[in-house]
Design a protein around this motif. Structure first.
Motif: not given
Length: 429
Positions: A293-295, A305-310
């Motif tokens: 959310l903050i990204a 990108w954060v979702l893919i990394f998670v």
């Protein structure tokens, strides 16, 4: 007609042979004149006393349920820090001082994490409130452009200020301030109760074990001490292994967030590390929602990108990191861990979710120590496959299914089929 005496009973007549017939014993139990049995009042009083005792016990249990839950949490917390306290005590430090130092460290880390996370959330809320007029202007412009309307921000603000909904919301919020204050005070008192009981359990652990063993025979004492040791090892191992994985997860997510220039990267990394490890299976995705959310406020592509990394890190943790770190501490199947968390949540809420996995690990280790196991036979069916050459092959099963299809001629039915066809032809002619 036989003569009777004054009591109304038939008089006993001598038999023909001169002997007197035997007298029947009186009926035991209820009196013949219809009086209440002597045991009935005592039975009624006993039943009423049992019902009253059950009601009193149920009421008392419900009254102390909160205290019992706090003691249970404190006991598991004391088991978690028992290895550290025992290690410090074995180095010559007093056990009470060692427990105090460990508790101070845990409280400082927890308070620092809550403070940092609260500052992040407060800063985001302030920015949201400050940017609300700009968001509202952009929404109004979009509506005016697409729907050919003439809305103005001033009119909408005046309408909101004069609406009954806002007035009722403010009144309900004002009345709910006292409830929130009472809940905060109750939560602080609950934390103080848990901390005190945990400190006593950790500082006076040997004394508590001696008190329990003093009322048991020697054979039972060995079983209790073994169960206690298993609980300490599993609970402490769970906490420490999860702490180590939380550290690794936090560092990995910090590197990503720092590379993407997402604000509050250290605090978000700590949040992801703790939530992802102490909430099994789905904790990683729940923890990744806040940094996503903050990204997204920085750049929508950063959230992707954060979702893919998670997702990638979750697979790495499940198949590489977790088996190596928890193989000797809490080796629990993921399905069992997830089911235990659901059951603990249903029974005790958030508290049950936190203590479910160490409790199941302790129970599994205790059963593994006392349940007799046998060697499994070397049968291919145990490994999930058949012996080669056993049973019909794939082509054979395919031919069998093709031969059983509707309308297919079966072997040996050719003559009968032709005969029946000719017969039917003759009949039709």
């Amino acid at each position: 007609m036989a003569p009777t005496d004054e009591t109304g009973q038939a008089a006993q007549q001598p038999s023909v042979s001169g002997t007197t017939p035997p007298v029947r014993p009186p009926v035991s139990g209820a009196a013949t004149n219809g009086r209440m049995p002597r045991w009935l009042p005592r039975a009624m009083v006993l039943a009423l006393a049992l019902v009253a005792a059950f009601q009193l016990g149920s009421w008392a249990f419900h009254q102390v349920t909160g205290l019992l839950i706090n003691i249970l949490i404190a006991f598991f917390l004391a088991l978690a820090i028992e290895p550290a306290v025992s290690w410090m005590a074995s180095r010559g430090m007093r056990r009470g001082l060692a427990a105090f130092i460990v508790f101070i460290g845990v409280m400082v880390v927890s308070a620092g994490f809550v403070t940092l996370l609260g500052s992040v959330l407060a800063d985001q809320i302030i920015k949201l409130i400050e940017g609300f007029p700009e968001y509202l202007d952009s929404v109004i412009n979009w509506i005016n452009t697409h729907f050919k309307t003439d809305l103005k921000r001033v009119d909408i603000q005046e309408g909101l200020l004069r609406s009954d909904w806002l007035r009722n919301y403010v009144q309900n919020s004002a009345t709910g301030v006292l409830d929130v204050s009472a809940q905060v005070i109750g939560g602080l008192f609950q934390l103080l109760t848990i901390a005190l009981f945990s400190f006593y359990f950790a500082a006076d652990g040997p004394r508590l074990r001696r008190a329990i063993c003093s009322v048991l025979p020697p054979a039972r004492q060995a079983e209790v001490l073994r169960a206690w040791e298993i609980a300490v090892n599993k609970t402490g191992g769970y906490i420490y292994s999860r702490g180590l994985m939380a550290l690794i997860s936090g560092v990995a997510h910090f590197v990503l967030l720092q590379a993407l220039d997402v604000p509050y990267a250290p605090v978000l990394a700590v949040w992801v590390g703790l939530v992802s490890q102490f909430i099994p299976t789905i904790g990683t995705y729940l923890a990744g929602a806040l940094p996503m959310l903050i990204a997204f406020t920085v750049d929508p592509w950063y959230a992707l990108w954060v979702l893919i990394f998670v997702v990638i890190y979750q697979q790495f943790e499940n198949y590489v990191l977790q088996p190596k770190l928890t193989s000797k501490t809490v080796d629990i199947h993921p399905a069992v861990a997830f089911g235990s968390v659901i059951a603990g949540t249903a029974l005790l809420g958030a508290v049950g979710a936190l203590i479910a996995i160490p409790a199941i690990a302790t129970l599994q280790a205790f059963l593994g120590a006392y349940v007799k196991r046998y060697d499994v036979t070397d049968d291919p069916r145990v490994h999930g496959h058949r012996r080669r050459g056993e049973g019909p092959g794939l082509l054979t099963r395919a031919r069998t299914l093709w031969a059983r299809r509707p309308g297919a001629e079966r072997p040996g039915d050719g003559g009968s089929g032709s005969g029946s066809g000719s017969g039917s032809g003759e009949n039709s002619s």
